[in-house]
Design a protein around this motif. Structure first.
Motif, PDB file in Angstrom:
ATOM      1  N   GLU A 217       0.829  -1.203   0.000  1.00  0.00           N
ATOM      2  CA  GLU A 217       0.000   0.000   0.000  1.00  0.00           C
ATOM      3  C   GLU A 217       0.866   1.257   0.000  1.00  0.00           C
ATOM      4  O   GLU A 217       0.541   2.252  -0.634  1.00  0.00           O
ATOM      5  CB  GLU A 217      -0.929  -0.022   1.224  1.00  0.00           C
ATOM      6  N   LEU A 218       1.986   1.215   0.707  1.00  0.00           N
ATOM      7  CA  LEU A 218       2.850   2.399   0.850  1.00  0.00           C
ATOM      8  C   LEU A 218       3.923   2.493  -0.235  1.00  0.00           C
ATOM      9  O   LEU A 218       4.757   3.400  -0.197  1.00  0.00           O
ATOM     10  CB  LEU A 218       3.517   2.385   2.221  1.00  0.00           C
ATOM     11  N   SER A 219       3.902   1.565  -1.181  1.00  0.00           N
ATOM     12  CA  SER A 219       4.962   1.584  -2.203  1.00  0.00           C
ATOM     13  C   SER A 219       4.364   1.350  -3.584  1.00  0.00           C
ATOM     14  O   SER A 219       4.121   2.301  -4.314  1.00  0.00           O
ATOM     15  CB  SER A 219       6.016   0.530  -1.878  1.00  0.00           C
ATOM     16  N   PHE A 220       4.044   0.093  -3.917  1.00  0.00           N
ATOM     17  CA  PHE A 220       3.543  -0.197  -5.263  1.00  0.00           C
ATOM     18  C   PHE A 220       2.194   0.475  -5.527  1.00  0.00           C
ATOM     19  O   PHE A 220       1.880   0.816  -6.660  1.00  0.00           O
ATOM     20  CB  PHE A 220       3.441  -1.711  -5.475  1.00  0.00           C
ATOM     21  N   ASN A 221       1.391   0.648  -4.486  1.00  0.00           N
ATOM     22  CA  ASN A 221       0.106   1.340  -4.675  1.00  0.00           C
ATOM     23  C   ASN A 221       0.240   2.856  -4.590  1.00  0.00           C
ATOM     24  O   ASN A 221      -0.762   3.563  -4.603  1.00  0.00           O
ATOM     25  CB  ASN A 221      -0.924   0.844  -3.658  1.00  0.00           C
ATOM     26  N   ARG A 222       1.438   3.354  -4.488  1.00  0.00           N
ATOM     27  CA  ARG A 222       1.663   4.797  -4.471  1.00  0.00           C
ATOM     28  C   ARG A 222       2.441   5.266  -5.699  1.00  0.00           C
ATOM     29  O   ARG A 222       3.022   6.346  -5.687  1.00  0.00           O
ATOM     30  CB  ARG A 222       2.443   5.187  -3.200  1.00  0.00           C
ATOM     31  N   ILE A 223       2.504   4.425  -6.711  1.00  0.00           N
ATOM     32  CA  ILE A 223       3.166   4.864  -7.939  1.00  0.00           C
ATOM     33  C   ILE A 223       2.169   4.831  -9.076  1.00  0.00           C
ATOM     34  O   ILE A 223       1.190   4.076  -9.057  1.00  0.00           O
ATOM     35  CB  ILE A 223       4.396   3.991  -8.302  1.00  0.00           C
ATOM     36  N   THR A 224       2.399   5.672 -10.065  1.00  0.00           N
ATOM     37  CA  THR A 224       1.569   5.637 -11.264  1.00  0.00           C
ATOM     38  C   THR A 224       2.384   6.150 -12.431  1.00  0.00           C
ATOM     39  O   THR A 224       3.128   7.123 -12.304  1.00  0.00           O
ATOM     40  CB  THR A 224       0.283   6.475 -11.106  1.00  0.00           C
ATOM     41  N   ILE A 225       2.299   5.457 -13.525  1.00  0.00           N
ATOM     42  CA  ILE A 225       2.898   5.952 -14.766  1.00  0.00           C
ATOM     43  C   ILE A 225       1.797   6.615 -15.581  1.00  0.00           C
ATOM     44  O   ILE A 225       1.878   7.771 -15.954  1.00  0.00           O
ATOM     45  CB  ILE A 225       3.550   4.808 -15.584  1.00  0.00           C
ATOM     46  N   ASP A 226       0.733   5.867 -15.820  1.00  0.00           N
ATOM     47  CA  ASP A 226      -0.337   6.381 -16.674  1.00  0.00           C
ATOM     48  C   ASP A 226      -1.726   6.071 -16.125  1.00  0.00           C
ATOM     49  O   ASP A 226      -2.717   6.277 -16.817  1.00  0.00           O
ATOM     50  CB  ASP A 226      -0.200   5.811 -18.086  1.00  0.00           C
ATOM     51  N   GLY A 227      -1.813   5.583 -14.904  1.00  0.00           N
ATOM     52  CA  GLY A 227      -3.117   5.358 -14.298  1.00  0.00           C
ATOM     53  C   GLY A 227      -3.782   4.063 -14.718  1.00  0.00           C
ATOM     54  O   GLY A 227      -4.851   3.731 -14.215  1.00  0.00           O
ATOM     55  N   ASP A 228      -3.200   3.336 -15.638  1.00  0.00           N
ATOM     56  CA  ASP A 228      -3.796   2.075 -16.056  1.00  0.00           C
ATOM     57  C   ASP A 228      -3.344   0.942 -15.142  1.00  0.00           C
ATOM     58  O   ASP A 228      -2.162   0.821 -14.830  1.00  0.00           O
ATOM     59  CB  ASP A 228      -3.435   1.772 -17.514  1.00  0.00           C
ATOM     60  N   THR A 229      -4.300   0.138 -14.698  1.00  0.00           N
ATOM     61  CA  THR A 229      -4.007  -0.970 -13.799  1.00  0.00           C
ATOM     62  C   THR A 229      -3.889  -2.249 -14.602  1.00  0.00           C
ATOM     63  O   THR A 229      -4.789  -2.589 -15.351  1.00  0.00           O
ATOM     64  CB  THR A 229      -5.142  -1.141 -12.782  1.00  0.00           C
ATOM     65  N   SER A 230      -2.802  -2.937 -14.435  1.00  0.00           N
ATOM     66  CA  SER A 230      -2.560  -4.146 -15.206  1.00  0.00           C
ATOM     67  C   SER A 230      -3.498  -5.272 -14.819  1.00  0.00           C
ATOM     68  O   SER A 230      -4.024  -5.333 -13.718  1.00  0.00           O
ATOM     69  CB  SER A 230      -1.125  -4.598 -14.989  1.00  0.00           C
ATOM     70  N   THR A 231      -3.666  -6.201 -15.753  1.00  0.00           N
ATOM     71  CA  THR A 231      -4.442  -7.420 -15.504  1.00  0.00           C
ATOM     72  C   THR A 231      -3.633  -8.485 -14.780  1.00  0.00           C
ATOM     73  O   THR A 231      -4.188  -9.486 -14.354  1.00  0.00           O
ATOM     74  CB  THR A 231      -4.898  -8.014 -16.836  1.00  0.00           C
ATOM     75  N   ASN A 232      -2.327  -8.314 -14.675  1.00  0.00           N
ATOM     76  CA  ASN A 232      -1.471  -9.381 -14.160  1.00  0.00           C
ATOM     77  C   ASN A 232      -0.697  -9.029 -12.896  1.00  0.00           C
ATOM     78  O   ASN A 232       0.085  -9.842 -12.414  1.00  0.00           O
ATOM     79  CB  ASN A 232      -0.431  -9.782 -15.227  1.00  0.00           C
ATOM     80  N   ASP A 233      -0.890  -7.814 -12.345  1.00  0.00           N
ATOM     81  CA  ASP A 233      -0.081  -7.392 -11.211  1.00  0.00           C
ATOM     82  C   ASP A 233      -0.084  -8.429 -10.083  1.00  0.00           C
ATOM     83  O   ASP A 233      -1.140  -8.897  -9.656  1.00  0.00           O
ATOM     84  CB  ASP A 233      -0.631  -6.087 -10.615  1.00  0.00           C
ATOM     85  N   ALA A 234       1.099  -8.725  -9.597  1.00  0.00           N
ATOM     86  CA  ALA A 234       1.204  -9.624  -8.458  1.00  0.00           C
ATOM     87  C   ALA A 234       2.472  -9.304  -7.693  1.00  0.00           C
ATOM     88  O   ALA A 234       3.499  -8.976  -8.285  1.00  0.00           O
ATOM     89  CB  ALA A 234       1.227 -11.089  -8.913  1.00  0.00           C
ATOM     90  N   CYS A 235       2.380  -9.384  -6.387  1.00  0.00           N
ATOM     91  CA  CYS A 235       3.542  -9.165  -5.533  1.00  0.00           C
ATOM     92  C   CYS A 235       3.515 -10.247  -4.468  1.00  0.00           C
ATOM     93  O   CYS A 235       2.518 -10.414  -3.767  1.00  0.00           O
ATOM     94  CB  CYS A 235       3.456  -7.776  -4.906  1.00  0.00           C
ATOM     95  N   VAL A 236       4.607 -10.984  -4.367  1.00  0.00           N
ATOM     96  CA  VAL A 236       4.659 -12.158  -3.505  1.00  0.00           C
ATOM     97  C   VAL A 236       5.794 -11.999  -2.507  1.00  0.00           C
ATOM     98  O   VAL A 236       6.874 -11.548  -2.877  1.00  0.00           O
ATOM     99  CB  VAL A 236       4.862 -13.427  -4.362  1.00  0.00           C
ATOM    100  N   LEU A 237       5.531 -12.342  -1.261  1.00  0.00           N
ATOM    101  CA  LEU A 237       6.558 -12.287  -0.216  1.00  0.00           C
ATOM    102  C   LEU A 237       6.722 -13.668   0.402  1.00  0.00           C
ATOM    103  O   LEU A 237       5.752 -14.269   0.861  1.00  0.00           O
ATOM    104  CB  LEU A 237       6.151 -11.270   0.862  1.00  0.00           C
TER     105      LEU A 237
END
Lengths: 408, 408
Positions: A217-237
């Motif tokens: 929330e404090l990193s990947f959800n705080r960036i934007t290049i063009d406002g388009d949200t990908s269909t494949n975004d995934a972040c795994v820990l």
């Protein structure tokens, strides 16, 4: 184009994790396009995934498998060159076939393999090529495979994004390493962001999920290049537990705090790396909004600025165009916004206040502030104590070129 | 660049309205930059204004004056070349000085003059130049001044936008004429949309306001170039009553219906004209969303598509990129969206369904559908009976050039 030199610090192996990067022939011959991560028994794993309703087949399958294996997968399998998105029911079957093939080779359950894909939307996944490359990948597994893997998950990224942190807590050393690819939110016809993070800290699954959700929330959800949200975004820990500490199960202790801090720093570093390598990026822009009644309204103002094509083209032109900033703030939807209180800064130069150009402001100051590659836009709302920061890029000819020239 | 040839049909005078278009020297010498509209006694007037919190000084003053004169202004005074936006308290005083000067010359109350400005943000309004041009403007007033005025309110518009309709009802002839300027939502550092409409129908003020609000919602509020909302947007509708009909005071009668239909057609024509002349526009795109549970979710999908830089760059490239359309639909935030039901059409070609490329679709069809200047993107949600339509343009190199080259 990209901002900064993108040099990477040394990447630290994470005990319990091995990686392989090989060529399956999905992209051009010889290009590495398949990454395999092996997680030692005892590891467990949490994820955050795209909220796009048209999410890709591997996202659906990875989520299912993660639940079915109780968060303890043995392998993460990532291909580039094909997103397996917009592929309907056959795409789901293709993702499952890849997982099943690796499971059969290694003697684990199919649910213990999480599939990920990134690349072109709408083309059938070349399942056979992926399956044929799996034996090579298994042979290639190595603990110091992070850098090769960070390059292996790239699509139109111009450089790998990866980072490591080590920390010491109560007599023991720990490590956390991660890699990510981006970043257009959708790349030209590509389905974009993937991030893989691992630590050797032993930590309970619910706590791991909470830590990852907060950090994303404090990193990947705080960036934007063009406002388009990908269909494949995934972040795994992944937490391998190989450090041998007593598992962290609650918030507030020293190790919890150290892990939380390191995880957030890692995610911010990777997220900023995605922006710096954004499509056509020539500026790295921090939009900081202070003095809001709540965090959400600070985010609303920051994202309205960060998404405004007029602000972004002005950034491209290094133009200190405070009128466009005021206009963006004014349409962010804040209730009872008193525009007379709003201050607008470029770096530390006050450029607008009381609804107009600041009396102290000289155009040379704005031009000087806009010249560097890295710029801070700071908005002081002066109506509360909350703040939020997002990171973005400018909008250049290259952005149009990259996204217009690329054909289906 | 602009879409279509922009030819205007003949503009019909509106009995009770006279217009003047003169040069006040705000823009380059000789350029007409001041438009005056005179409304005969008995006329009344309603307006809809920008919702941007940083609204410009003339918007604040025009709203005040409209209330203070009980909706019966005598003059509308429009300057281009300077938006009087981002000018704080001095800007408010400047707008009031222009109204007061015209009031003094003509013997009306200052509240009977509504000021409007469009042009550069953040520069002081050249009040003296405007005041000095007023006598010329008063001399120049003429009933057939609409075409000259439509050109006189232009800033970086490449051509005037104006239209007339006449209609017959219960033995009497009526006319409605309008002009508008646009369109970037903010132009390069400009503060954008102004529209002036007039009819000779006698109609009560509350009904006139309701009719204008409805028509604006279905026209000017359904277009987007870049998603930025101007600080100066204003749309004004005058009813002179010169036709001599018994005033329309309620909904549902034949004249009410005829006026409502003509007003909506006029607003749609002008709004589409703004899009066709949008910054860098090479395509005119209709985004039609059918089968929604309610109108708002249809609008959410339509605007998400219309604002997506990735969709807009694909339109610029005439690329039938259905993956980007699916991705935009998927992130529009519709609750419980079943992506398997969604159909995506380019003109009448089904390009995607069941979450993937349509089995019947051939790439040649998509290429053919994307080739013309005018394109219809139609989305069938299949979850309800509501629909909405918005109009937009593509995103071109010229958009970046126009907005990056223009300096404060």
């Amino acid at each position: 184009m990209a901002v900064g030199n993108g040099a990477l610090a040394a990447l630290l192996p994470v005990p319990g994790v091995r990686l392989a990067t090989v060529s399956a022939g999905i992209k051009k011959p010889g290009r590495k396009d398949l990454v395999l991560m092996e997680l030692a028994p005892g590891s467990h794993c949490v994820g955050v995934f795209t909220r796009n309703a048209f999410c890709a087949a591997p996202v659906i399958v990875a989520r299912e498998h993660l639940a079915d294996c109780s968060g303890r997968p043995a392998y993460l399998l990532v291909n580039t060159g094909n997103a397996n998105a917009g592929t309907g029911a056959p795409g789901l079957a293709d993702a499952r076939r890849c997982s099943a093939a690796l499971a059969e080779l290694t003697g684990v359950e199919a649910e213990s393999v999480l599939p990920f894909s990134t690349g072109v939307i709408g083309e059938p996944l070349p399942v056979q090529k992926i399956i044929e490359a799996l034996p090579n990948a298994l042979t290639d597994l190595q603990a110091d495979g992070w850098l090769a893997a960070a390059s292996g998950i790239m699509t139109t990224d111009t450089r790998p994004k990866a980072h490591s942190l080590s920390f010491h807590c109560e007599g023991r050393d720990y490590v956390i390493t991660g890699m990510a690819k981006g970043a257009g939110m959708i790349r030209p016809n590509m389905a974009t962001m993937l991030a893989y993070l691992a630590t050797d800290v032993a930590v309970s699954t619910p706590l791991l999920q909470a830590l990852l959700s907060e950090a994303a929330e404090l990193s990947f959800n705080r960036i934007t290049i063009d406002g388009d949200t990908s269909t494949n975004d995934a972040c795994v820990l992944v937490a391998t537990g190989a450090a041998g500490n007593d598992p962290v199960t609650g918030a507030g202790g020293a190790l919890y705090n150290a892990l939380r801090e390191a995880l957030q720093a890692l995610c911010v570093e990777l997220a900023q790396g995605l922006v710096r390598d954004g499509e056509g990026a020539s500026k790295f822009v921090t939009v900081q909004v202070n003095g809001g009644r709540n965090e959400q309204e600070c985010l609303d103002v920051a994202f309205t600025i960060a998404h405004s094509p007029l602000v972004k083209t002005a950034l491209f032109a290094s133009d200190p165009n405070w009128g466009r900033l005021l206009a963006a703030i004014g349409r962010a939807g804040l209730p009872e916004l008193d525009v007379r209180l709003v201050g607008v800064y470029l770096n530390d130069v006050l450029i607008a206040e009381h609804g107009c150009r600041a009396a102290s402001y000289r155009e040379e100051q704005g031009v000087a502030a806009m010249a560097p590659e890295e710029i801070v836009i700071r908005i002081e709302l002066q109506r509360g104590a909350q703040q939020a920061t997002v990171w973005t890029t400018d909008f250049s000819y290259d952005y149009v070129r990259i996204n217009a020239e690329y054909r289906t």
